[in-house]
Design a protein around this motif. Structure first.
Motif, PDB file in Angstrom:
ATOM      1  N   HIS A  81       0.853  -1.179   0.000  1.00 24.46           N
ATOM      2  CA  HIS A  81       0.000   0.000   0.000  1.00 24.46           C
ATOM      3  C   HIS A  81       0.891   1.232   0.000  1.00 24.46           C
ATOM      4  N   LEU A  82       0.743   2.102  -0.979  1.00 18.98           N
ATOM      5  CA  LEU A  82       1.707   3.205  -1.134  1.00 18.98           C
ATOM      6  C   LEU A  82       1.060   4.519  -0.741  1.00 18.98           C
ATOM      7  N   ARG A  83       1.785   5.340   0.019  1.00 21.71           N
ATOM      8  CA  ARG A  83       1.266   6.690   0.289  1.00 21.71           C
ATOM      9  C   ARG A  83       1.673   7.588  -0.875  1.00 21.71           C
ATOM     10  N   HIS A  84       1.044   8.743  -0.947  1.00 22.84           N
ATOM     11  CA  HIS A  84       1.237   9.552  -2.148  1.00 22.84           C
ATOM     12  C   HIS A  84       2.687   9.982  -2.281  1.00 22.84           C
ATOM     13  N   ASP A  85       3.333  10.351  -1.142  1.00 21.37           N
ATOM     14  CA  ASP A  85       4.656  10.958  -1.346  1.00 21.37           C
ATOM     15  C   ASP A  85       5.741   9.903  -1.500  1.00 21.37           C
ATOM     16  N   GLU A  86       5.373   8.623  -1.697  1.00 18.05           N
ATOM     17  CA  GLU A  86       6.423   7.632  -1.907  1.00 18.05           C
ATOM     18  C   GLU A  86       6.599   7.309  -3.385  1.00 18.05           C
ATOM     19  N   THR A  87       5.817   7.946  -4.251  1.00 21.85           N
ATOM     20  CA  THR A  87       5.984   7.641  -5.686  1.00 21.85           C
ATOM     21  C   THR A  87       6.390   8.925  -6.409  1.00 21.85           C
ATOM     22  N   PHE A  88       7.066   8.759  -7.514  1.00 19.18           N
ATOM     23  CA  PHE A  88       7.370   9.938  -8.348  1.00 19.18           C
ATOM     24  C   PHE A  88       7.051   9.592  -9.791  1.00 19.18           C
ATOM     25  N   MET A  98       6.357   5.785 -10.438  1.00 15.42           N
ATOM     26  CA  MET A  98       7.361   4.813  -9.984  1.00 15.42           C
ATOM     27  C   MET A  98       7.439   4.790  -8.470  1.00 15.42           C
ATOM     28  N   ASP A  99       7.665   3.608  -7.928  1.00 12.82           N
ATOM     29  CA  ASP A  99       8.020   3.456  -6.502  1.00 12.82           C
ATOM     30  C   ASP A  99       9.431   2.896  -6.508  1.00 12.82           C
ATOM     31  N   GLY A 100      10.427   3.807  -6.487  1.00  9.10           N
ATOM     32  CA  GLY A 100      11.808   3.341  -6.589  1.00  9.10           C
ATOM     33  C   GLY A 100      12.015   2.705  -7.951  1.00  9.10           C
TER      34      GLY A 100
END
Lengths: 165, 168, 135, 372
Positions: free
Chosen positions: D6-13, D34-36
């Motif tokens: 589950h990804l929070r908004h500020d962990e993706t670019f 992307m998440d990393g």
């Protein structure tokens, strides 16, 4: 000859500039900017039969920061216009542009009355140094274009010019 | 029972009132007498499609669900601009992916001033991009499409190029 | 300061100056010779970050996964490890390097490689396909 | 499969795999969230090389559109010529002499091998291998020389006319084709299979990467090698036979695994099948004219026509609507890569960026064919 398209540098010696231009002319790093059919002919020129590395231009750099010449190989349309101008701006200074194929010269087969989406020619966006006609131009025509650009940079033509007929 | 008959039977439930006129070559084109809603068997050699289904815009999703159940796949969605009849027409092409060949053409006519037709991207995700392209070229609005924005033209373009009365 | 030490110092300073020149030389030459008086531009985007011709969306300052930091740590550990192995390599075939020293070095490298075993166990090196819950 | 994240908004670019990118082989832009290193969401953005082909079709007559067909999918231009010629011949009821049909099949299959060779070179370029491009292009140049002798152009062919082909083939072409087939068959096991296909690095990069299920292919309308790589036995030359394909016996390579390796193997075997077709066609090449009779200005009957042709990338459909006029009233080109790419968003989710690019390479994209 060949001075007006390279803006002035801080130190200027005639002989040194001639030497620099000779170096620049023989190691033109093109930017991989294949848009359409002409890109395939550009790849064939990079292949072993037509072998663009005889002119020092086989290093196709993907990033504009490391490329000297932008070979516009294909059609520029209105959605891509800003991206093309951005890439042209991001190229460092001694930079040249080769408009390869009719689409890059004048919109080519898409310059019709009902044209709503194609930019009619790369020279509407930035100054173009060499035009290579053809749809798509043969790999030999691209090599001739690179030789013409070399002549424009150094002022003299290293290869004998072939006069048709 | 062949695939063609099974598909025809499955579709027939949707059009109980219109008996399908067998055998009439699919001249349901521009100037033929306006065909009423229904199924027409066409000759694939000449027209490429085995069945020519004309339906109301509302029935489009039902037809898609039936054909999805029968194992068809959505080949293409094209818009046609009948300027003289002041009508837009959306043509859906369904085809078999492997096995016996049977292509079904589903057509529906829309009013030209405000063309609206329900989306079938729920049934076939392939329709998502085809519908966005038809919207992009003709301005046909696909109801509750997840992301109905232009796909080929720049986002800020304000014209629909393939309309017959459009000239830049 | 007798004569020998003085000449050695001169040699070292010359060597350092040569290294500095070798380092900063190209930057100076480029500043002087490259025609960077002004870059011709059409959309005023010379300074923009390279993102395939597009405007970069959002910023890249995000909280990324810890795995990439662990990679950096492992590299650092072994980089320093190699640094210590240089003198060993130089004195490797000299007579006074006995078996005892060899095992000492082996022990040193073994302890360091425990870091890799730890990272391996923690799954740093496994890059499985992930599934994401779209909120 | 790991536990869902589950990804929070500020962990993706957001990363632009933009119009100018070596891996997109043209001007496709993919907006990647992307998440990393992982792709959370991939959204292809099209239209950067939209060149109004359908508007041009409505503007000009039937014959004037033939050069346009070659500028959409320039790798398999002859199949596009063939598709356009078929639909207009079907609409106007034009007969094609037997020899012209055979020449069409021979040239289309040669062009298919050239297209697969270029895909193979570009795909390995994406994965980091540069040298395969050199000898794949070497073989491809042989085909281009053959086709250039009779069609006159290297890439964007305008060779087919509505009742046949423009130029007859001579014995030198036939001999050249047989030599080419012998040469490629000799090189294929060593250079293509031993050096590359069984190379552990390639197997590690594309085995079990980018799994596409048969149901996904059906829902997204993916055809061609992408569908055949997922176990769907669908090839228009067999399922909807057109031209003289029923007279040759060739089989359709189908691989059930559905990963990039399967799609790779489908195309490699297809090259072999194309060579078989060409040989049989050369053996049974009949005599006779190569151009039948066709009216100067075509005015086909009003109606709806559809023809599908098997290109190197999938099923190319022409939805033609005529109203009895001398130019097409409406032409929709159903391009195979348009549908093949539409499943990229769903399949590439959760993949590593490098695997997503390997997967995109295995889809064999030609961008002007998507944007038309």
């Amino acid at each position: 000859m060949g001075e007006e398209n390279v803006p002035a540098s801080i130190v200027q010696f005639a002989q040194l500039d001639k030497l620099l231009n000779l170096g620049r002319a023989n190691s033109l790093w093109p930017m991989t900017f294949g848009l359409a059919c002409c890109a395939i002919e550009m790849m064939c020129t990079g292949g072993s039969r037509y072998d663009i590395s005889r002119f020092g231009a086989e290093v196709f750099r993907p990033s504009p920061r490391q490329s000297d010449v932008m070979i516009v190989a294909g059609t520029i349309n209105k959605k891509l216009e800003l991206a093309v101008k951005t890439l042209y701006d991001q190229m460092p200074e001694p930079k040249w542009v080769i408009a390869m194929g009719n689409c890059a010269i004048s919109g080519g087969p898409f310059k019709v009355k009902g044209n709503y989406n194609v930019v009619e020619g790369a020279d509407k966006l930035f100054p173009v140094d060499v035009y290579i006609p053809g749809c798509p131009p043969r790999p030999e025509a691209l090599l001739e274009g690179i030789m013409t650009l070399e002549e424009k940079i150094t002022g003299k033509r290293r290869w004998p010019r072939v006069h048709p007929g | 029972m062949g695939l063609l008959e099974r598909t025809q039977a499955a579709l027939a439930e949707l059009f109980p009132e219109a008996a399908s006129a067998p055998g009439a070559a699919g001249e349901g084109g521009a100037e033929a007498p306006p065909r009423e809603i229904g199924i027409l068997v066409t000759d694939p050699g000449k027209h490429g499609s085995h069945l020519d289904v004309l339906c109301h815009p509302a029935q489009v999703v039902a037809v898609a669900q039936i054909l999805d159940r029968e194992g068809y796949f959505l080949e293409a969605i094209s818009g046609v601009d009948w300027l003289d009849k002041q009508q837009f027409e959306v043509v859906y092409d369904y085809n078999r992916l492997g096995g016996e060949h049977c292509r079904v053409m589903v057509r529906t006519a829309l009013d030209r001033t405000h063309p609206v037709v329900p989306t079938i991207s729920g049934v076939f995700p392939a329709a998502d991009w085809h519908e966005r392209e038809t919207f992009d070229f003709y301005g046909i609005h696909f109801q509750d499409h997840p992301n109905l924005i232009r796909i080929l033209l720049p986002e800020d373009a304000d014209f629909h190029p393939l309309r017959k009365d459009y000239m830049p | 300061m007798d004569q020998v030490v003085l000449t050695n110092i001169i040699y070292i300073t010359l060597f350092l100056i040569g290294a500095l020149l070798f380092g900063f030389g190209p930057i100076i030459i480029v500043k002087l010779l490259s025609p960077s008086s002004h870059t011709r531009q059409t959309a005023g985007r010379t300074g923009q970050l390279i993102e395939c011709g597009m405007e970069p969306i959002g910023s890249a300052w995000i909280r990324f996964g810890i795995i990439y930091y662990l990679y950096a740590l492992i590299f650092l550990a072994f980089d320093v490890d190699v640094l210590f192995l240089f003198p060993v390599a130089v004195a490797y075939n000299s007579p006074e390097l006995g078996m005892r020293d060899f095992f000492e070095i082996l022990l040193f490298v073994a302890i360091l490689s425990l870091a890799i075993v730890y990272a391996w166990r923690k799954g740093v090196f496994t890059w499985e396909k992930k599934t994401y819950l779209h909120q | 499969m790991t536990v869902p994240v589950h990804l929070r908004h500020d962990e993706t670019f957001v990363l632009n795999l933009g119009p100018q990118h070596p891996a997109t082989h043209g001007v496709l832009r993919v907006k990647l969230t992307m998440d990393g290193e992982y792709v959370v969401k991939a959204e292809p953005v099209l239209g950067y090389i939209h060149r109004m082909h359908e508007k041009l079709a409505e503007g000009g007559t039937f014959a004037q559109f033939m050069p346009n067909t070659a500028r959409m999918d320039y790798l398999h231009a002859l199949a596009f010529n063939h598709g356009w010629a078929l639909v207009v011949e079907k609409a106007a009821g034009i007969e094609v002499p037997e020899r012209a049909e055979y020449i069409r099949v021979i040239t289309v299959e040669l062009n298919r091998i050239a297209s697969h060779l270029l895909w193979w070179a570009a795909f390995l370029l994406d994965l980091g291998g540069f040298t395969p491009l050199l000898y794949a292009f070497d073989d491809r140049e042989k085909i281009i020389d053959l086709l250039e002798r009779i069609t006159g152009s290297r890439l964007t062919y305008c060779y087919m006319r509505f009742s046949g082909v423009y130029n007859d083939i001579d014995d030198e072409f036939v001999a050249g084709t047989r030599d080419f087939i012998k040469r490629l068959r000799g090189r294929m096991p060593r250079l293509y299979h031993d050096l590359v296909t069984h190379n552990i690095i390639l197997i590690k990069r594309i085995k079990d990467i980018g799994f596409v299920s048969a149901e996904q292919c059906r829902r997204y309308g993916a055809t061609g090698p992408v569908a055949r790589g997922s176990g769907i036995d669908y090839d228009i030359r067999k399922n909807e036979p057109y031209s003289v394909y029923p007279e040759f016996d060739f089989d359709i390579p189908v691989f059930p695994e559905g990963d990039s390796m399967a799609r790779y193997m489908v195309r490699m075997h297809e090259m072999e099948q194309s060579m078989r077709i060409i040989e049989q066609a050369l053996d049974k090449l009949p005599g006779g004219p190569v151009m039948g009779k066709a009216p100067k200005v075509l005015k086909p009957e009003a109606g709806y026509y559809y023809s599908a042709v098997e290109t190197a990338r999938g099923s190319l459909g022409h939805r033609l609507v005529c109203n009895g006029d001398k130019n097409p009233y409406k032409l929709k080109l159903r391009s195979p890569t348009f549908s093949n790419l539409s499943l990229f968003g769903e399949v590439a989710e959760g993949m590593l960026l490098a695997d997503a690019l390997a997967f995109m390479g295995s889809l064999d994209l030609v961008i002007p064919e998507i944007d038309r």
